[in-house]
Design a protein around this motif. Structure first.
Motif, mmCIF file in Angstrom:
data_model
loop_
_atom_site.group_PDB
_atom_site.id
_atom_site.type_symbol
_atom_site.label_atom_id
_atom_site.label_comp_id
_atom_site.label_asym_id
_atom_site.label_seq_id
_atom_site.Cartn_x
_atom_site.Cartn_y
_atom_site.Cartn_z
ATOM 1 N N VAL A 169 -32.518 -28.999 -15.552
ATOM 2 C CA VAL A 169 -31.414 -29.830 -15.070
ATOM 3 C C VAL A 169 -31.673 -30.258 -13.624
ATOM 4 O O VAL A 169 -31.464 -31.417 -13.259
ATOM 5 C CB VAL A 169 -30.069 -29.071 -15.214
ATOM 6 C CG1 VAL A 169 -28.957 -29.776 -14.486
ATOM 7 C CG2 VAL A 169 -29.729 -28.899 -16.689
ATOM 8 N N SER A 170 -32.161 -29.331 -12.796
ATOM 9 C CA SER A 170 -32.469 -29.658 -11.399
ATOM 10 C C SER A 170 -33.609 -30.662 -11.300
ATOM 11 O O SER A 170 -33.595 -31.545 -10.443
ATOM 12 C CB SER A 170 -32.832 -28.388 -10.627
ATOM 13 O OG SER A 170 -31.766 -27.488 -10.623
ATOM 14 N N LEU A 171 -34.587 -30.525 -12.170
ATOM 15 C CA LEU A 171 -35.700 -31.468 -12.201
ATOM 16 C C LEU A 171 -35.204 -32.881 -12.505
ATOM 17 O O LEU A 171 -35.535 -33.840 -11.797
ATOM 18 C CB LEU A 171 -36.743 -31.030 -13.230
ATOM 19 C CG LEU A 171 -37.925 -31.966 -13.450
ATOM 20 C CD1 LEU A 171 -38.799 -32.024 -12.205
ATOM 21 C CD2 LEU A 171 -38.734 -31.528 -14.654
ATOM 22 N N LEU A 172 -34.393 -33.007 -13.547
ATOM 23 C CA LEU A 172 -33.854 -34.325 -13.908
ATOM 24 C C LEU A 172 -32.947 -34.871 -12.804
ATOM 25 O O LEU A 172 -33.019 -36.058 -12.462
ATOM 26 C CB LEU A 172 -33.108 -34.248 -15.236
ATOM 27 C CG LEU A 172 -33.969 -33.909 -16.446
ATOM 28 C CD1 LEU A 172 -33.099 -33.693 -17.677
ATOM 29 C CD2 LEU A 172 -35.007 -34.989 -16.694
ATOM 30 N N PHE A 173 -32.104 -34.014 -12.240
ATOM 31 C CA PHE A 173 -31.219 -34.402 -11.142
ATOM 32 C C PHE A 173 -32.045 -34.904 -9.949
ATOM 33 O O PHE A 173 -31.781 -35.968 -9.392
ATOM 34 C CB PHE A 173 -30.363 -33.193 -10.745
ATOM 35 C CG PHE A 173 -29.371 -33.456 -9.655
ATOM 36 C CD1 PHE A 173 -28.102 -33.893 -9.952
ATOM 37 C CD2 PHE A 173 -29.693 -33.226 -8.326
ATOM 38 C CE1 PHE A 173 -27.166 -34.115 -8.953
ATOM 39 C CE2 PHE A 173 -28.780 -33.441 -7.319
ATOM 40 C CZ PHE A 173 -27.510 -33.888 -7.632
ATOM 41 N N GLY A 174 -33.047 -34.116 -9.573
ATOM 42 C CA GLY A 174 -33.896 -34.490 -8.443
ATOM 43 C C GLY A 174 -34.646 -35.787 -8.685
ATOM 44 O O GLY A 174 -34.716 -36.650 -7.802
ATOM 45 N N LEU A 175 -35.187 -35.950 -9.892
ATOM 46 C CA LEU A 175 -35.914 -37.179 -10.209
ATOM 47 C C LEU A 175 -35.004 -38.407 -10.180
ATOM 48 O O LEU A 175 -35.416 -39.489 -9.743
ATOM 49 C CB LEU A 175 -36.601 -37.057 -11.570
ATOM 50 C CG LEU A 175 -37.802 -36.112 -11.618
ATOM 51 C CD1 LEU A 175 -38.301 -35.956 -13.056
ATOM 52 C CD2 LEU A 175 -38.922 -36.574 -10.696
ATOM 53 N N MET A 176 -33.756 -38.236 -10.603
ATOM 54 C CA MET A 176 -32.813 -39.367 -10.553
ATOM 55 C C MET A 176 -32.571 -39.807 -9.112
ATOM 56 O O MET A 176 -32.519 -40.996 -8.818
ATOM 57 C CB MET A 176 -31.488 -38.995 -11.226
ATOM 58 C CG MET A 176 -31.577 -38.950 -12.734
ATOM 59 S SD MET A 176 -29.995 -38.692 -13.515
ATOM 60 C CE MET A 176 -29.249 -40.287 -13.299
ATOM 61 N N PHE A 177 -32.435 -38.840 -8.213
ATOM 62 C CA PHE A 177 -32.178 -39.203 -6.825
ATOM 63 C C PHE A 177 -33.433 -39.674 -6.104
ATOM 64 O O PHE A 177 -33.355 -40.527 -5.222
ATOM 65 C CB PHE A 177 -31.474 -38.065 -6.092
ATOM 66 C CG PHE A 177 -30.004 -38.071 -6.379
ATOM 67 C CD1 PHE A 177 -29.164 -38.935 -5.702
ATOM 68 C CD2 PHE A 177 -29.471 -37.268 -7.355
ATOM 69 C CE1 PHE A 177 -27.811 -38.984 -5.978
ATOM 70 C CE2 PHE A 177 -28.119 -37.302 -7.648
ATOM 71 C CZ PHE A 177 -27.287 -38.166 -6.957
ATOM 72 N N ILE A 178 -34.588 -39.153 -6.462
ATOM 73 C CA ILE A 178 -35.838 -39.688 -5.914
ATOM 74 C C ILE A 178 -35.985 -41.140 -6.341
ATOM 75 O O ILE A 178 -36.316 -42.014 -5.531
ATOM 76 C CB ILE A 178 -37.052 -38.844 -6.378
ATOM 77 C CG1 ILE A 178 -36.997 -37.455 -5.743
ATOM 78 C CG2 ILE A 178 -38.364 -39.554 -6.050
ATOM 79 C CD1 ILE A 178 -37.976 -36.460 -6.350
ATOM 80 N N GLY B 35 -33.841 -34.823 -3.228
ATOM 81 C CA GLY B 35 -34.301 -34.803 -4.611
ATOM 82 C C GLY B 35 -35.518 -33.918 -4.789
ATOM 83 O O GLY B 35 -35.610 -33.155 -5.750
ATOM 84 N N VAL B 36 -36.455 -33.998 -3.852
ATOM 85 C CA VAL B 36 -37.650 -33.143 -3.913
ATOM 86 C C VAL B 36 -37.254 -31.680 -3.705
ATOM 87 O O VAL B 36 -37.717 -30.788 -4.433
ATOM 88 C CB VAL B 36 -38.690 -33.588 -2.862
ATOM 89 C CG1 VAL B 36 -39.806 -32.567 -2.729
ATOM 90 C CG2 VAL B 36 -39.259 -34.955 -3.209
ATOM 91 N N LEU B 37 -36.380 -31.418 -2.724
ATOM 92 C CA LEU B 37 -35.979 -30.041 -2.440
ATOM 93 C C LEU B 37 -35.225 -29.404 -3.610
ATOM 94 O O LEU B 37 -35.387 -28.207 -3.871
ATOM 95 C CB LEU B 37 -35.117 -29.993 -1.177
ATOM 96 C CG LEU B 37 -35.840 -30.319 0.130
ATOM 97 C CD1 LEU B 37 -34.851 -30.352 1.286
ATOM 98 C CD2 LEU B 37 -36.966 -29.345 0.399
ATOM 99 N N VAL B 38 -34.418 -30.183 -4.311
ATOM 100 C CA VAL B 38 -33.654 -29.666 -5.448
ATOM 101 C C VAL B 38 -34.583 -29.232 -6.574
ATOM 102 O O VAL B 38 -34.295 -28.278 -7.293
ATOM 103 C CB VAL B 38 -32.643 -30.741 -5.928
ATOM 104 C CG1 VAL B 38 -32.188 -30.504 -7.347
ATOM 105 C CG2 VAL B 38 -31.442 -30.778 -5.004
ATOM 106 N N ILE B 39 -35.708 -29.889 -6.706
ATOM 107 C CA ILE B 39 -36.666 -29.550 -7.774
ATOM 108 C C ILE B 39 -37.356 -28.214 -7.490
ATOM 109 O O ILE B 39 -37.637 -27.453 -8.410
ATOM 110 C CB ILE B 39 -37.703 -30.687 -7.938
ATOM 111 C CG1 ILE B 39 -37.007 -31.950 -8.460
ATOM 112 C CG2 ILE B 39 -38.822 -30.261 -8.879
ATOM 113 C CD1 ILE B 39 -37.885 -33.179 -8.455
ATOM 114 N N ILE B 40 -37.576 -27.911 -6.221
ATOM 115 C CA ILE B 40 -38.279 -26.674 -5.839
ATOM 116 C C ILE B 40 -37.252 -25.538 -5.744
ATOM 117 O O ILE B 40 -36.361 -25.583 -4.888
ATOM 118 C CB ILE B 40 -39.002 -26.862 -4.491
ATOM 119 C CG1 ILE B 40 -39.954 -28.052 -4.563
ATOM 120 C CG2 ILE B 40 -39.733 -25.584 -4.097
ATOM 121 C CD1 ILE B 40 -40.483 -28.509 -3.221
#
Length: 125
Positions: A9-18, A64-69
């Motif tokens: 979910v965080s990956l998808l969220f982060g990618l949407m904002f990136i 967005g990048v930080l949320v993915i990590i």
């Protein structure tokens, strides 16, 4: 299992904002053709402040990048909170029919914030 779901979910969220941040620089996604007149005025006002949209774009990309990590997810979620509140309010006021996606994203963000609440204790003391 919870950690895997949160990561996806965080990956998808982060990618949407990136993607959203990059689009503010490169404009590769077209604007909707039918937008309320009030929203067009607001968007025009945002673009007259020359530094505002690039600032929002940079914050969206970094957060967005930080949320993915996983290690930096708490910081990315905090950075994203004011932007997400603005997005949510803009949809509530100007385009309530398009509220579904911002609401889902806001719930995901709240989930990330609650999941990292222990990391925020020192800030709140």
């Amino acid at each position: 299992m919870k950690n895997k779901i949160l990561f996806v979910v965080s990956l998808l969220f982060g990618l949407m904002f990136i993607n959203s941040g990059l689009n503010k620089f490169f404009q590769y996604m077209p604007m909707p053709k039918e937008m309320p007149a009030e929203l067009l005025k607001v968007m025009e006002a945002f673009t007259t402040i020359v530094w505002l949209m690039p600032l929002i774009a940079v914050i969206e990309i970094i957060a967005g990048v930080l949320v993915i990590i996983p290690k930096y997810r708490a910081l990315g979620a905090l950075m994203m909170l004011p932007i997400m509140v603005g997005i949510l309010l803009q949809h509530i006021v100007y385009a309530p029919s398009t509220l579904a996606i911002p609401l889902v994203l806001f719930v995901i963000l709240i989930w990330m914030l609650v999941d990292n609440r222990e990391k925020y204790r020192s800030i709140l003391q």
